[in-house]
Design a protein around this motif. Sequence first.
Motif, PDB file in Angstrom:
ATOM      1  N   GLY A 225       0.843  -1.302   0.076  1.00  0.00           N
ATOM      2  CA  GLY A 225       0.059  -0.094  -0.041  1.00  0.00           C
ATOM      3  C   GLY A 225       0.767   1.185   0.171  1.00  0.00           C
ATOM      4  N   GLN A 226       0.165   2.505  -0.039  1.00  0.00           N
ATOM      5  CA  GLN A 226       0.728   3.607  -0.067  1.00  0.00           C
ATOM      6  C   GLN A 226       0.837   4.095   1.343  1.00  0.00           C
ATOM      7  N   ASN A 227       1.915   4.588   1.852  1.00  0.00           N
ATOM      8  CA  ASN A 227       1.860   4.907   3.132  1.00  0.00           C
ATOM      9  C   ASN A 227       1.069   6.326   3.763  1.00  0.00           C
ATOM     10  N   TRP A 228       0.825   7.154   2.559  1.00  0.00           N
ATOM     11  CA  TRP A 228      -0.024   8.235   3.095  1.00  0.00           C
ATOM     12  C   TRP A 228      -1.310   8.035   2.922  1.00  0.00           C
ATOM     13  N   ALA A 229      -1.779   6.998   2.273  1.00  0.00           N
ATOM     14  CA  ALA A 229      -3.170   6.575   2.009  1.00  0.00           C
ATOM     15  C   ALA A 229      -3.743   6.061   3.303  1.00  0.00           C
ATOM     16  N   LYS A 230      -4.099   6.923   4.247  1.00  0.00           N
ATOM     17  CA  LYS A 230      -4.797   6.447   5.564  1.00  0.00           C
ATOM     18  C   LYS A 230      -6.147   7.257   5.792  1.00  0.00           C
ATOM     19  N   GLY A 231      -7.232   6.313   5.864  1.00  0.00           N
ATOM     20  CA  GLY A 231      -8.473   6.747   5.796  1.00  0.00           C
ATOM     21  C   GLY A 231      -8.886   6.895   7.172  1.00  0.00           C
ATOM     22  N   ARG A 232     -10.254   7.568   7.638  1.00  0.00           N
ATOM     23  CA  ARG A 232     -10.616   7.721   8.707  1.00  0.00           C
ATOM     24  C   ARG A 232     -12.235   7.160   8.845  1.00  0.00           C
ATOM     25  N   ASN A 233     -12.739   6.647   9.878  1.00  0.00           N
ATOM     26  CA  ASN A 233     -14.196   6.350   9.695  1.00  0.00           C
ATOM     27  C   ASN A 233     -14.675   6.297  11.170  1.00  0.00           C
ATOM     28  N   LEU A 234     -16.030   7.010  11.427  1.00  0.00           N
ATOM     29  CA  LEU A 234     -16.873   6.867  12.612  1.00  0.00           C
ATOM     30  C   LEU A 234     -17.940   6.248  12.481  1.00  0.00           C
ATOM     31  N   THR A 235     -18.151   5.307  13.396  1.00  0.00           N
ATOM     32  CA  THR A 235     -19.646   4.823  13.369  1.00  0.00           C
ATOM     33  C   THR A 235     -20.375   4.917  14.589  1.00  0.00           C
ATOM     34  N   MET A 236     -21.459   5.089  14.717  1.00  0.00           N
ATOM     35  CA  MET A 236     -22.209   5.355  15.793  1.00  0.00           C
ATOM     36  C   MET A 236     -23.526   4.645  15.653  1.00  0.00           C
ATOM     37  N   ASN A 237     -23.944   3.738  16.733  1.00  0.00           N
ATOM     38  CA  ASN A 237     -25.451   3.223  16.676  1.00  0.00           C
ATOM     39  C   ASN A 237     -25.964   3.617  18.078  1.00  0.00           C
ATOM     40  N   LEU A 238     -27.236   4.083  18.017  1.00  0.00           N
ATOM     41  CA  LEU A 238     -27.950   4.557  19.192  1.00  0.00           C
ATOM     42  C   LEU A 238     -29.353   4.104  18.948  1.00  0.00           C
ATOM     43  N   GLY A 239     -30.046   3.724  20.181  1.00  0.00           N
ATOM     44  CA  GLY A 239     -31.242   2.919  20.112  1.00  0.00           C
ATOM     45  C   GLY A 239     -31.890   2.963  21.555  1.00  0.00           C
ATOM     46  N   ALA A 240     -33.307   2.468  21.526  1.00  0.00           N
ATOM     47  CA  ALA A 240     -33.902   2.311  22.621  1.00  0.00           C
ATOM     48  C   ALA A 240     -34.981   1.429  22.198  1.00  0.00           C
ATOM     49  N   ILE A 241     -35.083   0.487  23.277  1.00  0.00           N
ATOM     50  CA  ILE A 241     -36.085  -0.872  23.041  1.00  0.00           C
ATOM     51  C   ILE A 241     -36.853  -0.782  24.262  1.00  0.00           C
ATOM     52  N   ALA A 242     -38.223  -0.790  24.213  1.00  0.00           N
ATOM     53  CA  ALA A 242     -39.100  -0.898  25.200  1.00  0.00           C
ATOM     54  C   ALA A 242     -40.037  -2.190  25.114  1.00  0.00           C
ATOM     55  N   SER A 243     -40.177  -2.843  26.111  1.00  0.00           N
ATOM     56  CA  SER A 243     -41.332  -4.008  26.071  1.00  0.00           C
ATOM     57  C   SER A 243     -42.253  -4.042  27.112  1.00  0.00           C
ATOM     58  N   ALA A 244     -43.556  -4.316  26.989  1.00  0.00           N
ATOM     59  CA  ALA A 244     -44.559  -4.073  28.089  1.00  0.00           C
ATOM     60  C   ALA A 244     -45.479  -5.228  27.754  1.00  0.00           C
ATOM     61  N   GLN A 245     -45.663  -6.031  28.804  1.00  0.00           N
ATOM     62  CA  GLN A 245     -46.562  -7.257  28.757  1.00  0.00           C
ATOM     63  C   GLN A 245     -47.954  -6.437  29.335  1.00  0.00           C
ATOM     64  N   LEU A 246     -48.780  -6.135  28.467  1.00  0.00           N
ATOM     65  CA  LEU A 246     -50.126  -5.106  28.386  1.00  0.00           C
ATOM     66  C   LEU A 246     -51.046  -6.126  29.380  1.00  0.00           C
ATOM     67  N   THR A 247     -51.136  -7.463  28.941  1.00  0.00           N
ATOM     68  CA  THR A 247     -52.027  -8.178  29.472  1.00  0.00           C
ATOM     69  C   THR A 247     -51.275  -9.678  29.442  1.00  0.00           C
ATOM     70  N   ARG A 248     -51.877 -10.793  30.020  1.00  0.00           N
ATOM     71  CA  ARG A 248     -51.449 -12.286  29.779  1.00  0.00           C
ATOM     72  C   ARG A 248     -51.391 -12.480  28.411  1.00  0.00           C
ATOM     73  N   THR A 249     -52.094 -11.946  27.570  1.00  0.00           N
ATOM     74  CA  THR A 249     -52.156 -12.289  26.473  1.00  0.00           C
ATOM     75  C   THR A 249     -51.254 -11.604  25.255  1.00  0.00           C
ATOM     76  N   TRP A 250     -51.443 -10.166  25.696  1.00  0.00           N
ATOM     77  CA  TRP A 250     -50.864  -9.136  24.387  1.00  0.00           C
ATOM     78  C   TRP A 250     -49.508  -8.612  25.173  1.00  0.00           C
ATOM     79  N   LEU A 251     -48.585  -8.594  24.283  1.00  0.00           N
ATOM     80  CA  LEU A 251     -47.145  -8.281  24.504  1.00  0.00           C
ATOM     81  C   LEU A 251     -47.114  -6.887  23.296  1.00  0.00           C
ATOM     82  N   LEU A 252     -46.302  -5.954  23.868  1.00  0.00           N
ATOM     83  CA  LEU A 252     -46.012  -4.572  23.121  1.00  0.00           C
ATOM     84  C   LEU A 252     -44.631  -4.406  23.035  1.00  0.00           C
ATOM     85  N   LYS A 253     -43.881  -4.589  21.969  1.00  0.00           N
ATOM     86  CA  LYS A 253     -42.608  -4.149  21.858  1.00  0.00           C
ATOM     87  C   LYS A 253     -42.327  -2.903  20.851  1.00  0.00           C
TER      88      LYS A 253
END
Length: 636
Positions: free
Chosen positions: A214-242
């Motif tokens: 490779g070429q010594n000067w060819a140096k790249g940069r990268n930034l990755t970011m992952n953000l999130g939120a997850i909610a789970s609620a057992q509304l009744t014995r039958t129904w689940l909301l996610k």
Amino acid sequence: MVVHTATANAQHAADNPVSSADDAYGLKLGLESVGIYSPGLVRGFNPQAAGNVRIDGLYFDQQGALSERVIEGSTIKVGVSEIGYGFPAPTGIVDYDLRHAEGDTPRGTIIAKVGPYEARGVSVDGSLPLMGNELVLPMGVSTQVSTQTSSYGPYPGYTSNVTSIGATPLWSPNDRITLRAIVDWQQTNAAKTFPLFFTAGDFPPSSISNNYFGQNWAKGRNLTMNLGAIASAQLTRTWLLKAGVFRSISDYPISYADLYTDIQANGQSRHLVVGYPDQDTASNSGELRLSGVFTRSDWREQLTFMARGRDTKARYGGEDVIDEGQAAISTLVQLPKPDFIYSARTDDRAKLWSVGSAYHVDWRQRAEFELGIQDENYRETVSAPGTPESNVSAHTPRVYSNVAVALAPQWTAYAGYTQGLENSGAAPNSARNSDAVLPASKTWQIDAGIRYAVTPKFKITAGVFELQKPYFNLDANNVDRELGVQRAKGVELSIAGELFKYLHVNIGVLDGRVSILGPNLAAEQVGSVAVGQPLLTYVANVNYVLWWLPAASLDVSATHFGAAPASIDNGVYAPAVTRVNLGGRYQFTAFGKNSSLRLQIQNILAAKEWTTQYTPGFFQWPQPRTVFAYLTTDLQ
């Protein structure tokens, strides 16, 4: 009847993907993986591009890679293992397993690693209970020198500096509600650019060293970011909301390409270097899901309603290509860094919204059937410099259905059909219709097979599949358009589990073909087989625990890629090649802490061939023989 993948423990000194995997389709656990498929490649296609990524079962449009600070690993779900995952698309499902948050005792793991080549690093991950079991904070930090190239694996000399920080706090105020957040940040600096080689005819490049080029000067940069939120609620014995909402970002402030083109039989070439301005993609995605479970007698039924969507913005292009003149590929010449002059970039925005419902029924764990339908709306707009704005849209229903039947206590047959809708991107800058939005791709997949549970811990699965997508490429007039269809047909074999006491195997085989079908392919100089698609692939892993020293184990793995077309017209094929790794593990206690040492010699036979991936461009694989080792210590 459907087998669930084994999960990792909160402690990691005993991690071993060979003994943890229930099948050979793909499992990543910690630093290692087994199986024939990966998150970026299933049955010849990319499930991430197909919208088939899940976090905790919820739709996630992934742009930036998730770091090991927030996930334990990933599992590939295809065939019988896919049944029960609502609203799939062709090519299977990538299911990410978030860092486990359990117990009211602080836990931690330190991993120090060296190799391959100049790579080295340390990571610290742990789980801190802030309010007993009610509020737990899994978190981690890592710093390393990596030799991982962008898409081609690790190679000597191609170093980068990688830092990652992440946390996945979990709050369970009661036994009916859970809330979870995801914060994942990873930065890569000084990433040396991996070169690709393009010949002037139907022949591979002449043999050269596969050390650093490779070429010594060819140096790249990268930034990755992952953000999130997850909610789970057992509304009744039958129904689940996610519900889940996510933001995924991949940003390359600066990057390069190093290309040796028009290579002659004597090794002479034209050397091009390409500089790219900021290339970034950001996506907001999410899903709301309501599920009801109804049990009566021997029947278990589930009804699910879903709404999901994504909004993806990308900026790309604006690159500057510098012709450095003639070069011999046998000799590395370090060039001065050019003064790149960048141009305006292209703006690309894609939106997809979907609503659907699904029904799943299980009878005494002897038969399962599921049926789902989605209504999808897709729209993509591309604004390229100097050209009119280009738009494409699609509105189509999607259906899927799967069935599994226990033919006998140890035998299960399955079959399924799935439709999909994927974005096809935009035409490249080299095309006459540069940056034109390509039509959305309607896809479908059908598969069937049988699983034999030899024992509860050892299973054999064999299946067949067919998958079809439109084929876009440059025609004889240099216009990027749909030239036909890609049809993947093949046979899969998975052999996984504890064959005998002390002996685990994980063997995955894919014998298939990705064909290109169209009315006039020869005139467009398009061959009948897709570039880089081997006819035979297998990945075999064997792990043996020494019966006289159970803390120690030996393992061997073989990864084989059969001959594959290396050019669009199929005029040249990359030869078959096999990489063999040999390694071992030793578990021990140090200062009262459970620890393990992993050592592996990679490419022990020193195999080396010119090969290609799924677009033209030669590189040498496997990488040179090297050693990889890491030490894991659990803190508790």
